[in-house]
Design an enzyme around this catalytic site. Structure first.
Site, PDB file in Angstrom:
ATOM      1  N   ARG A 202      21.295 -22.450  43.176  1.00 25.30           N
ATOM      2  CA  ARG A 202      22.485 -21.473  43.183  1.00 25.30           C
ATOM      3  C   ARG A 202      22.044 -20.236  43.933  1.00 25.30           C
ATOM      4  NH1 ARG A 202      25.209 -22.612  37.316  1.00 25.30           N
ATOM      5  NH2 ARG A 202      24.785 -25.079  37.343  1.00 25.30           N
TER       6      ARG A 202
ATOM      7  N   GLU B 195      23.148 -17.663  44.185  1.00 23.91           N
ATOM      8  CA  GLU B 195      23.637 -16.166  43.663  1.00 23.91           C
ATOM      9  C   GLU B 195      22.833 -14.995  44.000  1.00 23.91           C
ATOM     10  OE1 GLU B 195      22.910 -17.573  39.695  1.00 23.91           O
ATOM     11  OE2 GLU B 195      24.728 -18.617  39.415  1.00 23.91           O
TER      12      GLU B 195
ATOM     13  N   ARG C 259      17.545 -13.416  33.880  1.00 23.08           N
ATOM     14  CA  ARG C 259      17.994 -14.608  33.362  1.00 23.08           C
ATOM     15  C   ARG C 259      18.340 -15.482  34.355  1.00 23.08           C
ATOM     16  NH1 ARG C 259      23.111 -13.190  29.684  1.00 23.08           N
ATOM     17  NH2 ARG C 259      23.690 -15.276  29.839  1.00 23.08           N
ATOM     18  N   HIS C 260      18.525 -15.250  35.724  1.00 27.69           N
ATOM     19  CA  HIS C 260      18.834 -16.165  36.586  1.00 27.69           C
ATOM     20  C   HIS C 260      17.626 -16.263  37.618  1.00 27.69           C
ATOM     21  CE1 HIS C 260      22.777 -14.694  35.391  1.00 27.69           C
ATOM     22  NE2 HIS C 260      23.226 -16.146  35.407  1.00 27.69           N
TER      23      HIS C 260
ATOM     24  N   GLU D 211      23.005 -17.614  26.530  1.00 28.95           N
ATOM     25  CA  GLU D 211      23.618 -18.857  26.872  1.00 28.95           C
ATOM     26  C   GLU D 211      22.458 -19.760  27.332  1.00 28.95           C
ATOM     27  OE1 GLU D 211      26.747 -19.322  29.920  1.00 28.95           O
ATOM     28  OE2 GLU D 211      25.863 -21.146  30.255  1.00 28.95           O
TER      29      GLU D 211
ATOM     30  N   SER E 291      26.065 -25.203  28.845  1.00 27.04           N
ATOM     31  CA  SER E 291      27.611 -25.017  28.769  1.00 27.04           C
ATOM     32  C   SER E 291      28.070 -26.666  28.627  1.00 27.04           C
ATOM     33  CB  SER E 291      28.061 -24.633  30.092  1.00 27.04           C
ATOM     34  OG  SER E 291      28.197 -23.160  30.056  1.00 27.04           O
TER      35      SER E 291
ATOM     36  N   ARG F 261      15.516 -21.465  31.047  1.00 27.54           N
ATOM     37  CA  ARG F 261      16.500 -20.682  29.936  1.00 27.54           C
ATOM     38  C   ARG F 261      15.983 -21.033  28.730  1.00 27.54           C
ATOM     39  NH1 ARG F 261      21.763 -18.531  30.918  1.00 27.54           N
ATOM     40  NH2 ARG F 261      21.284 -17.923  32.818  1.00 27.54           N
TER      41      ARG F 261
HETATM   42  P1  ATP Z   1      25.238 -18.065  33.296  1.00 28.57           P
HETATM   43  O1  ATP Z   1      26.611 -17.681  32.715  1.00 28.57           O
HETATM   44  O2  ATP Z   1      23.987 -17.562  32.171  1.00 28.57           O
HETATM   45  O3  ATP Z   1      24.936 -17.483  34.493  1.00 28.57           O
HETATM   46  P2  ATP Z   1      26.141 -20.757  34.041  1.00 28.57           P
HETATM   47  O4  ATP Z   1      27.416 -20.691  33.221  1.00 28.57           O
HETATM   48  O5  ATP Z   1      26.598 -20.211  35.261  1.00 28.57           O
HETATM   49  O6  ATP Z   1      25.107 -19.468  33.497  1.00 28.57           O
HETATM   50  P3  ATP Z   1      26.272 -23.288  33.860  1.00 28.57           P
HETATM   51  O7  ATP Z   1      26.932 -23.880  35.316  1.00 28.57           O
HETATM   52  O8  ATP Z   1      26.872 -23.479  32.628  1.00 28.57           O
HETATM   53  O9  ATP Z   1      25.524 -21.891  34.076  1.00 28.57           O
HETATM   54  O10 ATP Z   1      24.779 -24.144  33.793  1.00 28.57           O
HETATM   55  C1  ATP Z   1      24.071 -24.833  32.850  1.00 28.57           C
HETATM   56  C2  ATP Z   1      23.019 -24.183  32.249  1.00 28.57           C
HETATM   57  O11 ATP Z   1      21.841 -24.166  33.227  1.00 28.57           O
HETATM   58  C3  ATP Z   1      23.076 -22.700  31.683  1.00 28.57           C
HETATM   59  O12 ATP Z   1      23.662 -22.711  30.427  1.00 28.57           O
HETATM   60  C4  ATP Z   1      21.824 -21.991  31.795  1.00 28.57           C
HETATM   61  O13 ATP Z   1      20.901 -22.696  30.638  1.00 28.57           O
HETATM   62  C5  ATP Z   1      21.247 -22.792  32.911  1.00 28.57           C
HETATM   63  N1  ATP Z   1      21.370 -21.948  34.208  1.00 28.57           N
HETATM   64  C6  ATP Z   1      22.534 -21.931  34.822  1.00 28.57           C
HETATM   65  N2  ATP Z   1      22.341 -20.991  35.970  1.00 28.57           N
HETATM   66  C7  ATP Z   1      21.158 -20.704  35.918  1.00 28.57           C
HETATM   67  C8  ATP Z   1      20.170 -19.821  36.826  1.00 28.57           C
HETATM   68  N3  ATP Z   1      20.814 -19.293  38.004  1.00 28.57           N
HETATM   69  N4  ATP Z   1      18.918 -19.869  36.527  1.00 28.57           N
HETATM   70  C9  ATP Z   1      18.541 -20.265  35.455  1.00 28.57           C
HETATM   71  N5  ATP Z   1      19.189 -21.108  34.657  1.00 28.57           N
HETATM   72  C10 ATP Z   1      20.689 -21.324  34.948  1.00 28.57           C
HETATM   73 MG    MG Z   2      27.620 -21.804  31.655  1.00 25.86          MG
END
Ligand code: ATP
Ligand code: MG
Length: 428
Positions: A214, A216, A222-223, A351, A354, A402
Site C-alpha cells: 500500500r 500510503e 501502525r502502518h 483494528e 476488516s 498488526r
Molecule cells: P487501517 O484503517 O488501520 O489503516 P485498513 O482498513 O486500511 O486499515 P484493510 O484494508 O481493512 O486495512 O486491511 C485488512 C487488515 O490488514 C487491517 O485490519 C490491518 O490489520 C491490516 N493492514 C491494513 N493496512 C495495513 C498497513 N498499511 N500496515 C499494516 N497492516 C495493515
Molecule cells: Mg479496515
C-alpha cells in the site's frame, strides 16, 4: 561429536558436549576466564580454567561465533542473562568459527535507559536480530502463523496462493505501486480481495497468507507499506458466520502462543489472556463513545475510539458490525439504504481486521462501483465471475504484523516486522 543445543544441556550433566553459538558476554581474570554463550535456545555460562585456551579467548569480541567442547557441571549461576542457571560448561576446547568486529549497535543492553533508537537498530537489523528480546518477538510470530494454519485446516479450509502483480486495483483508490509489466502498466496487489472472492465461489472455504503493498505516504506507528495478511473467505456465509470464525481463530492463536512461549512472554513482559468476544453495532459504538466524549467519524472509527474500545473491553475481540455503507469498500453487501454487512474487529485498542458479506450479484456490484466513483469496465472479469454460479459469501483479512503487535502490546509495527518497508526505508 554432534552439537547439543543449550536448552538440552540439563539432561547431559557429567557428560562432555559440543556447544556452538555467539559470545553473549566476556569476563576475564588472569587465571580464569568466563564467557556466556548464546544460541537460539538459551544462554549458558562457560568457565575457561586452562591456560591453553586463553590465546583464543583473548581474541574474542562480543557476538563472535565459537564452538566449545566441555564438561557439563552442576552450578548456581546468578547472572540474569543466563537461562541455564543450574549448570555451567567447563571448557576443554575453544574453536573460533568467525570473529565479530566491534558492534555498530549493542546486542546486550544492560542499561534499559540507554536503548538504541529504533531507526538505527533497523539500519543494522541483522545485528538487532541477535537480541533475545527481538528473537522472542519473531518466535511468537512464527507460532502465530502456524496456529493460523492449524486452525484453518481444522475448519476444512483450503489454502490458496494468489498473484501479486495485478491488472486493476482491488480496492480502488490511488494508494498502489505501479510496475512495468512488459508493454503494460500493472500494479502490486493491495489485497487478494477479488481473487479470494472468485475462489470462494468455487472452492467454498479458503484461506491465504500473502504479502500486500500500500503506497500510503503517511508514516504512522501502525502502518507499513508492505505487510502480510491472513485472509479467509467462505461461501454460503454471512457476516455473523465469519465473525465467529475470526473470533475462534484469534482465540486459538493466542492460546497456542501461551502454550508455546511462556519464556518469551515473560522476557517481553506480556501478560496474555485468551480474548473474550464482544459484538456491537456501529450505532451502539457511536452511543458508547458519546458517553465517553470520544469523537467517532460518520462512517469510520477514529483512532481514539478504537483505543477506548480497548480500554472498555480489555483482552477482547470487539466486533463493530452493521457498518455504515459509505465507510466500506464497493464489494461489501449493503444492508438497507445506509448500512452494510461489513465489520471491523478491534483488539486491545486497534483494528486487526476488516470483513463482511460480499456482493455476489453482478448488477448490484456494478451499481456500487459507480456509487464509489469507480469504472465497472476496469472490473469486468471480476464482475463476470459472479455470472456463472456464484453463492453468497463472506470473509475477512487480518494483518499479520498488526495482530502480532496487539498480542504483544508493542506500540510500533516496525518492531514486529523483520525487514520493514516504510516511507523512508528500503534496506536492509
Ligand atoms: P487501517 O484503517 O488501520 O489503516 P485498513 O482498513 O486500511 O486499515 P484493510 O484494508 O481493512 O486495512 O486491511 C485488512 C487488515 O490488514 C487491517 O485490519 C490491518 O490489520 C491490516 N493492514 C491494513 N493496512 C495495513 C498497513 N498499511 N500496515 C499494516 N497492516 C495493515
Ligand atoms: Mg479496515
Amino acid at each position: 561429536m554432534n552439537r547439543t543445543y543449550i536448552n538440552e544441556l540439563s539432561a547431559k550433566e557429567g557428560q562432555t558436549v559440543l556447544i556452538q553459538g555467539w559470545v553473549h558476554s566476556l569476563r576475564g581474570q588472569s587465571k580464569i576466564k568466563f564467557l556466556q554463550l548464546r544460541d537460539i535456545t538459551g544462554v549458558v555460562q562457560v568457565v575457561l580454567a586452562e591456560a591453553k585456551l586463553f590465546d583464543n579467548f583473548n581474541k574474542l569480541l562480543a557476538e563472535s561465533v565459537i564452538s566449545i567442547t566441555g564438561l557439563v557441571k552442576k552450578a548456581n549461576v546468578k547472572s540474569e542473562e543466563v537461562t541455564e542457571k543450574s549448570l555451567e560448561i567447563e571448557a576443554k576446547e575453544l574453536e573460533i568459527i568467525n570473529l565479530a568486529l566491534p558492534l555498530p549497535i549493542p546486542v546486550f543492553e544492560k542499561d534499559e535507559s540507554i536503548k538504541t533508537e529504533l531507526s538505527k537498530r533497523l539500519d543494522y537489523r541483522y545485528v538487532d536480530l541477535h537480541k533475545k528480546e527481538v528473537q522472542a518477538i519473531f518466535k511468537v510470530q512464527s507460532t502465530l502463523l502456524q496456529a493460523y494454519h492449524e486452525f484453518m485446516i481444522k475448519e476444512n479450509a483450503i489454502e490458496c496462493l494468489f498473484p501479486s502483480i495485478i491488472g486493476a486495483s482491488s480496492e480502488g483508490g490511488t494508494e498502489v505501486y505501479p510496475v512495468q509489466y512488459f508493454e503494460k502498466k500493472a500494479l502490486l496487489s493491495q489485497s487478494c480481495q477479488l481473487y479470494k472472492q472468485m475462489l470462494a465461489c468455487s472452492m467454498e472455504k479458503i484461506f491465504a497468507v500473502s504479502t500486500v503493498w500500500r503506497a500510503e505516504k503517511h508514516n504512522t506507528l501502525r502502518h507499513i507499506n508492505e505487510s502480510r495478511q491472513m485472509d479467509f473467505e467462505m461461501a454460503f456465509a454471512d457476516d455473523k458466520v465469519v465473525m465467529d470464525v475470526l473470533a475462534r481463530c484469534v482465540q486459538h492463536i493466542v492460546k497456542r502462543i501461551m502454550e508455546e512461549h511462556p519464556k518469551e512472554l515473560e522476557l517481553l513482559k506480556v501478560n496474555l489472556k485468551v480474548p473474550e468476544v464482544k459484538y456491537l453495532t456501529f450505532a451502539e459504538t457511536t452511543q458508547l463513545m458519546k458517553k465517553q466524549k470520544i469523537h467517532v467519524g460518520e462512517d469510520d472509527l477514529s483512532g481514539e475510539a478504537e483505543e477506548m474500545l480497548g480500554k472498555l473491553y480489555p483482552d477482547t475481540v470487539v466486533f463493530v458490525h452493521d457498518w455504515p455503507l459509505s465507510g466500506k469498500p464497493f464489494y461489501i453487501m449493503p444492508k438497507g439504504k445506509d448500512s452494510s454487512y461489513g465489520f471491523d474487529a478491534i483488539y486491545n485498542g486497534m483494528e486487526i481486521s476488516s470483513g463482511g458479506q460480499r456482493i455476489h450479484l453482478p448488477e448490484l456490484l456494478k451499481e456500487r462501483l459507480i456509487a464509489k466513483g469507480l469504472n465497472p469496465v476496469n472490473f469486468e472479469s471480476y464482475i463476470d465471475s459472479f455470472r456463472y454460479g456464484a453463492p453468497n459469501h463472506a470473509g475477512w483479512g487480518v494483518g499479520v504484523e498488526r495482530l502480532t503487535m496487539q498480542i504483544l502490546g508493542i506500540k510500533n509495527i516496525r518492531e514486529v516486522t523483520l525487514f520493514p518497508r516504510d516511507r523512508d526505508r528500503l534496506t536492509p
